[in-house]
Design a protein around this motif. Structure first.
Motif: not given
Length: 317
Positions: A142, A149-151, A189, A203, A285
């Motif tokens: 993350c 915000t990138e995941i 999400l 994570l 998350i």
């Protein structure tokens, strides 16, 4: 900025939504070594929301002055390999006349082209930066910036095709309430089908706001002073981290500022308004992907930009 002269130097300029960064690397080693950084908080995305895509006027002026300074540094040290990218804030206004005009002004100030990268490319570069420095990664990363915000998933040290970008960051949630921010992020999400569909080992937290959360977290869980070297490579079980993350999400920025300032404007003290929001996002998350471990990462997008830039494969998308 005092810089030693190495045989093989390259620069990455990150025109970010919150800060502008000039990172100098020695790429004669594998992986390349970040030898120096110059950073300026400009707040290009301050006041921006998904419904209001306008660059901050004061932030634009600060950014142009900063890019001129970067240009002088590059010239002074004769850096020939220069890779400059713009992220969410520039991306949000790229279709507007004002945004295009600022892009031209920024390139003139820097003396180099600035590639505005796509949402997916930004996520990919974050993953590449992490795996280049941490080859055995497995889990989910993350990366939070000022306006996005990138995941993404990482498997056996490689970046998966499963990548996602969300149009909210430390400056653009449109709320200062961590609980409301967590609810909005949870909604995003749940719109991505692959998130939470496989077990998550670790994570990985990267990007300025997430690194600030990690520093605050590891002060509690590992008793690492905030003035110490960034806790790269240190890992915590989510079982141990969970309660501290929840507490951080419920702590006011004012209380955090009093705790971390200590009479000095430290990098962490400058992000105290972002730590509760960031912690709330981490908790959101984790409630879905249920990681076993949490790990802060110093490498990120800029390391990915360097990798693709040197390989000649850096594109906008």
């Amino acid at each position: 900025m005092a810089v030693q002269r190495f045989v093989q130097q390259a620069a990455v300029i990150d025109v970010g939504s919150n800060s502008l960064v000039l990172a100098l690397y020695d790429y004669s080693t594998n992986p390349p070594v970040n030898i120096e950084e110059e950073q300026k908080a400009c707040g290009l995305a301050r006041g921006m929301t998904p419904q209001h895509n306008v660059l901050n006027p004061e932030g634009m002026q600060i950014a142009l002055k900063t890019l001129t300074k970067f240009r002088n540094i590059l010239a002074e040290h004769n850096i020939q390999q220069v890779f400059a990218v713009g992220t969410a804030a520039l991306r949000a206004v790229a279709h507007t006349e004002a945004g295009q005009a600022f892009h031209r002004q920024a390139q003139t100030a820097l003396g180099h082209g600035i590639t505005i990268i796509s949402e997916r490319k930004e996520a990919e570069l974050n993953g590449l930066g992490i795996t280049a420095r941490l080859p055995n990664t497995d889990g989910l990363f993350c990366s939070m910036g000022g306006a996005s915000t990138e995941i993404g998933e990482l498997h056996d040290g490689k970046v998966s095709e499963n990548l996602a970008t969300f149009p909210v960051g430390a400056l653009t949630f449109g709320t200062a309430d961590p609980k409301a921010a967590a609810a909005l992020f949870t909604k995003y999400l749940r719109e991505v089908s692959w998130i939470g569909q496989r077990p998550t080992s670790t994570l990985y937290l990267t990007g300025g706001p997430m690194r600030a959360v990690a520093r605050a977290l590891f002060e509690v869980t590992h008793n690492i002073p905030i003035a110490a070297k960034f806790p790269e490579g240190i890992i915590a079980t989510w079982h141990d981290a969970c309660a501290a993350i929840v507490r951080l999400s419920r702590t006011s920025p004012q209380e955090l500022a009093a705790r971390y300032n200590n009479g000095k404007k430290t990098s962490l003290a400058r992000r105290t308004d972002q730590i509760p929001l960031g912690a709330a996002v981490v908790a959101a998350i984790a409630s879905i992907v249920k990681p076993k471990f949490v790990m802060p990462c110093k490498p990120g997008m800029r390391d990915g930009v360097l990798q693709q830039g040197l390989a000649g494969t850096l594109t906008s998308s």
